[in-house]
Design a protein around this motif. Structure first.
Motif, PDB file in Angstrom:
ATOM      1  N   THR A  41      -4.426  14.751  77.188  1.00 36.38           N
ATOM      2  CA  THR A  41      -4.209  15.781  78.209  1.00 36.38           C
ATOM      3  C   THR A  41      -3.079  16.719  77.811  1.00 36.38           C
ATOM      4  N   ASP A  42      -2.761  16.781  76.540  1.00 32.10           N
ATOM      5  CA  ASP A  42      -1.708  17.668  76.057  1.00 32.10           C
ATOM      6  C   ASP A  42      -2.099  19.118  76.362  1.00 32.10           C
ATOM      7  N   PRO A  43      -1.184  19.901  76.914  1.00 33.98           N
ATOM      8  CA  PRO A  43      -1.514  21.299  77.242  1.00 33.98           C
ATOM      9  C   PRO A  43      -1.924  22.109  76.013  1.00 33.98           C
ATOM     10  N   GLU A  44      -1.299  21.838  74.879  1.00 31.55           N
ATOM     11  CA  GLU A  44      -1.665  22.584  73.679  1.00 31.55           C
ATOM     12  C   GLU A  44      -3.101  22.292  73.251  1.00 31.55           C
ATOM     13  N   TRP A  45      -3.493  21.018  73.371  1.00 31.50           N
ATOM     14  CA  TRP A  45      -4.867  20.677  73.018  1.00 31.50           C
ATOM     15  C   TRP A  45      -5.855  21.321  73.972  1.00 31.50           C
ATOM     16  N   LYS A  96      -5.437  24.006  75.674  1.00 34.94           N
ATOM     17  CA  LYS A  96      -5.443  25.444  75.428  1.00 34.94           C
ATOM     18  C   LYS A  96      -6.272  25.777  74.191  1.00 34.94           C
ATOM     19  N   LEU A  97      -6.077  24.982  73.136  1.00 37.90           N
ATOM     20  CA  LEU A  97      -6.831  25.231  71.910  1.00 37.90           C
ATOM     21  C   LEU A  97      -8.320  25.002  72.120  1.00 37.90           C
ATOM     22  N   ALA A  98      -8.685  23.940  72.821  1.00 43.76           N
ATOM     23  CA  ALA A  98     -10.102  23.645  73.028  1.00 43.76           C
ATOM     24  C   ALA A  98     -10.779  24.740  73.855  1.00 43.76           C
ATOM     25  N   LYS A  99     -10.079  25.195  74.922  1.00 44.85           N
ATOM     26  CA  LYS A  99     -10.676  26.263  75.740  1.00 44.85           C
ATOM     27  C   LYS A  99     -10.782  27.564  74.959  1.00 44.85           C
TER      28      LYS A  99
END
Length: 869
Positions: free
Chosen positions: A82-86, A88-91
């Motif tokens: 649930t990392d925000p960076e992950w 953000k990258l996935a979206k």
């Protein structure tokens, strides 16, 4: 003495030249290389990496292989899904894939970031693995959970609930990591599919045709504009006092580089050739080939270093200008292409046909091959130059097509001709024809493919498919060069191996190490060929990631490292088994009282047990649970039931034969109508060598289910039977006495029990006797019979005893017919003979008259007798 003094002076002079050459190379690397390597290429700085232009070739030999993977690629021990960076990258990746408007370079960068996160999630899948295994073992130790409606002890139920809760908490991160890993892997696959589809569209995109005359004036105008700009910049730079002052300040370095370039280009190759002649004098062909190969690489390096020195000298002077720097930056590449093309041509089409001649062509064809190889290398450099200038100046697609077309035509013609030379390799005859037939067929196939590409490339370029033409022509050129390098390197390794081991050329064809090295070269070159033909570095890394991830076998994943571990452990176990077998066979078992068959059974049994244990240890060392292979065993049992019945039957029969030992190596047996000596008992079959020196392979099941005669099982004693007949009226007691003496006198006949002589009966022509004797070694039964026969003939002759033979009297029917047939006929033109009445026939014998009377009484027999007559 004068000759020796002259040789010493020339050797010292050559050594001095080589020292000077090495010093120049060192100064070149000190002055030119750092600056050349540090300076960015102008065409790379001004190229458009955000879109795929239809006029650009998908294959650029000058393009650097820049890695798009970020520097921080190490996976963390724990990672949150649930990392925000992950998120953000996935979206961002999902949005880009839905729109499909981002450039290929942007998708490559996005893919590299996803690869980093996927690696983190993959490592997170193994978090708490040992603790989870421990909890599962504890829960299993509590026994199966009670059925619905049943109860168990309170302490056990409480403990089961605690362990289950702990297991759920520890498995939660792994489940989340699995989900995130699947998401990242799906996004990467979608990006790869999108990039490949873009490459395919760009490859098949139709552009302006260079054969259209309306495009020529524009191309000439753009090219002339570039030439004017270069000239104006050169005049401006040379008239600038500050630039001239900088050039004067760097004059010593410039002069040193130019001097080094002059010596390297004018004298370096000649000095190396003199060195080769001195080293190869009075050497074997293998040594000459090895020395020539090493010196040829040195000559190519010297040639490239000379052009690199010229490029460094011009760049240090700063007199080229901005536009001229594009041309100056291609000097080193020109030297590289020139050196490589000359080297490949000299190795594949050598001047002197020797050990390194791989095509066996006549001298005129080799000269032609060297010329076309050089021209092809220059065309490859020229397309790089045209590409660099076009990108820097921003030429239109029509101008690019017009400039590319003549280069593609010349390169295609050179490819087609080289393909013909390769395809016309002569087929060798003789003892080595079988070994070279495959190479000849492969050379012809490669030549045809190269020829097709050489013809198809210019045709597509003329139509307007510039990308497709470049994709066929220039990757084929580079692939041909790489293939030539692999073949030459394989020959060099073969010659080097022969030089080290002292093997002749005929022995080298049967050597294993050069073949293994060739297979290794092929495996290593596969990724390089893939990159040449348009594969991306990310494609290769993806394949490696999939291989490292492994395949699933039940609940266990078998990765590439585990596979290597499995092979290594099994190889160690197999080697240890063979070592123990050899020690038992040569040291331990010969000192025991066990017979040869028992020793062979023990050694074979230890071999089977050792291989089974080696396989078991190899499987367990990789962490594969044997219960995971239950479905494999089930499928194997079905296969055994349908198609492997005979194999399993022979295998089990072989095990029974090794344990029960009804037949052992060295036994004289007869099975299935075949008689011979047992030479080897394997797990599936037994090899028998007949007395005709032929090998018969008998399945082991025939020994268990059939009838086998073993002449030497247990001991070597056996009985022989010798029959002889004497004439009627001979003293039978005398014959019996002589035969008994003959049998007892033979050294191989056993006297306990003593041989026996029997009066077998009254035959049609003789009195029949039989000699029955037991031999100490039944393997000599034929020679013993022959000795007894010789002795019987000698003793009977001395005693006047006749050995009768059958006699027959021949009676002729109708002899007058034969006499009439023997009378010659009249000569041509002669008067017919006078027919006289036949004289009365002589009275036929009683037997003949009797036959005729019998035949007259039976009409059918009379007709048959006439037919016989």
């Amino acid at each position: 003495m004068p000759r020796l003094a002259h040789a010493g002076r020339s050797g010292r002079a050559l050594l001095l030249r080589l020292v000077l050459l090495l010093a120049l190379l060192g100064s070149l690397l000190t002055l030119a290389a750092p600056r050349v390597l540090a300076q960015d290429s102008p065409d790379a700085a001004n190229s458009d990496t955000g879109a795929d232009s239809a006029g650009q070739l998908p294959f650029d030999p000058a393009a650097p292989a820049d890695s798009l993977i970020p520097a921080d690629t190490s996976a963390q021990a724990t990672v949150s899904t649930t990392d925000p960076e992950w998120e953000k990258l996935a979206k961002r990746a999902e949005t880009a894939l839905e729109d499909g408007l981002a450039s290929t370079a942007a998708f490559e960068v996005l893919r590299a970031d996803l690869v980093v996160w996927r690696a983190k999630f993959q490592e997170a899948q193994t978090t708490n693995e040992s603790r989870i295994a421990t909890l599962k073992a504890q829960i299993s130790a509590l026994g199966p959970a009670p059925a619905e409606g049943a109860t168990e002890a309170t302490e056990i139920a409480t403990r089961r609930a605690e362990l289950t809760a702990q297991l759920s908490r520890l498995e939660a991160p792994r489940i989340a990591a699995d989900e995130a890993y699947s998401r990242a892997d799906s996004l990467i696959s979608e990006i790869d599919a999108l990039i490949r589809s873009r490459q395919t569209r760009a490859l098949l995109e139709l552009g302006p045709s260079p054969l259209n005359p309306s495009h020529w004036p524009g191309a000439v105008a753009e090219l002339g504009s570039t030439a004017r700009v270069v000239m104006q910049e050169a005049v401006s730079v040379w008239s600038n006092p500050s630039t001239i002052a900088e050039a004067r300040a760097a004059a010593p370095a410039i002069l040193l580089l130019l001097l080094a370039a002059a010596l390297l280009l004018l004298r370096g190759r000649r000095w190396l050739q003199l060195l080769r002649n001195r080293l190869a004098a009075n050497r074997s062909l293998q040594a000459q080939g090895v020395i020539g190969f090493v010196i040829s690489i040195g000559r190519a390096v010297v040639l490239y270093a000379g052009f690199l020195a010229i490029q460094g000298a011009i760049e240090i002077s700063h007199l080229a200008g901005y536009h001229g720097s594009v041309l100056v930056g291609q000097i080193g590449r020109f030297g590289l292409m020139l050196a490589v093309s000359l080297w490949v041509g000299s190795q594949v089409f050598p001047r002197d046909a020797g050990g390194m001649d791989v095509l066996s062509l006549p001298p005129e064809r080799r000269t032609e091959g060297r010329f076309f190889t050089l021209v092809l290398g220059m065309m490859l450099w020229l397309i790089v130059l045209v590409r660099a200038v076009s990108d820097y100046e921003g030429y239109s697609d029509a101008t690019r097509a017009v400039l590319y077309f003549p280069v593609l035509v010349v390169a295609g013609l050179c490819l087609a001709r080289i393909g013909q030379l390769i395809g016309h390799r002569p087929v060798e005859t003789g003892d080595e024809a079988q070994g070279t037939a495959y190479r000849s067929r492969l050379a012809r196939m490669v030549g045809r493919i190269i020829g097709i590409f050489g013809i198809l490339g210019p045709v597509l370029a003329g139509i307007g498919y510039q990308s497709a033409a470049g994709f066929l022509t220039f990757p084929a050129t580079v692939s041909l060069g790489l293939l030539a390098f692999l073949v030459v390197l394989q020959n060099f390794v073969t010659q080097l191996y022969g030089l080290i081991t002292g093997k002749s050329d005929s022995e080298l064809h049967e050597a294993l190490m050069p073949v293994l090295f060739g297979m290794l070269l092929v495996l290593v070159s596969v990724p390089v060929f893939a990159l040449i033909w348009g594969a991306r570095v990310s494609d290769l890394t993806e394949i490696w990631a999939r291989a490292s991830e492994g395949i699933s076998i039940g609940d266990t994943k078998l990765s590439l490292g585990q596979l290597v571990t499995l092979l290594v452990v099994f190889a160690i176990g197999y080697a240890a088994t063979r070592l123990i077998q050899g020690m038992l066979r040569s040291t331990v078992l010969p000192k025991t009282r066990i017979d040869a068959g028992g020793r062979n059974a023990i050694v074979s049994g230890i071999g089977y047990v050792g291989m089974f244990l080696a396989g078991l240890l190899a499987i367990t060392s990789t962490g594969i649970s044997l219960t995971s292979l239950a479905f494999v065993a089930g499928a194997l049992s079905v296969g055994i039931g349908f198609g492997l019945q005979n194999i399993v039957s022979n295998f089990v029969s072989g095990i029974i034969m090794l344990i029960e030992r009804p037949v052992a190596e060295g036994d004289w047996i007869e099975v299935g109508g075949k008689m011979g000596i047992v030479k080897a008992i394997s797990v599936r079959s037994t090899r028998i060598e007949t007395f005709d020196r032929t090998d018969v392979i008998v399945p082991n099941a025939d020994f268990i289910s059939g009838t086998v005669t073993n002449w030497t099982r247990g001991n070597l004693t056996g009985r022989i039977l010798v029959s002889v007949g004497v004439a009627y009226g001979t003293d039978t007691r005398l014959v019996e006495s002589i035969l008994r003496e003959i049998a007892e006198a033979h050294p191989l006949v056993s006297l306990n029990p003593a041989p026996s002589v029997t009066f077998a009966g009254f035959g049609a022509d003789a009195l029949e006797f039989e000699v029955r004797a037991i031999l100490r070694d039944v393997n000599f039964s034929l020679s013993t019979k022959s000795d007894i026969h010789h002795e019987i003939a000698r003793r009977f002759a001395e005693a006047g005893i006749e050995i009768p033979f059958g006699q027959r009297d021949i009676w002729l029917r109708n002899p007058e017919t034969l006499v009439g047939a023997m009378v010659p006929g009249p000569a041509p033109g002669a008067a017919p003979p006078t027919v006289s009445a036949p004289e009365p026939a002589a009275v036929a014998p009683a037997a003949v008259r009797h036959d005729r009377l019998d035949a007259a009484s039976n009409p059918s027999e009379e007709q048959a007798m006439r037919d016989d007559d």
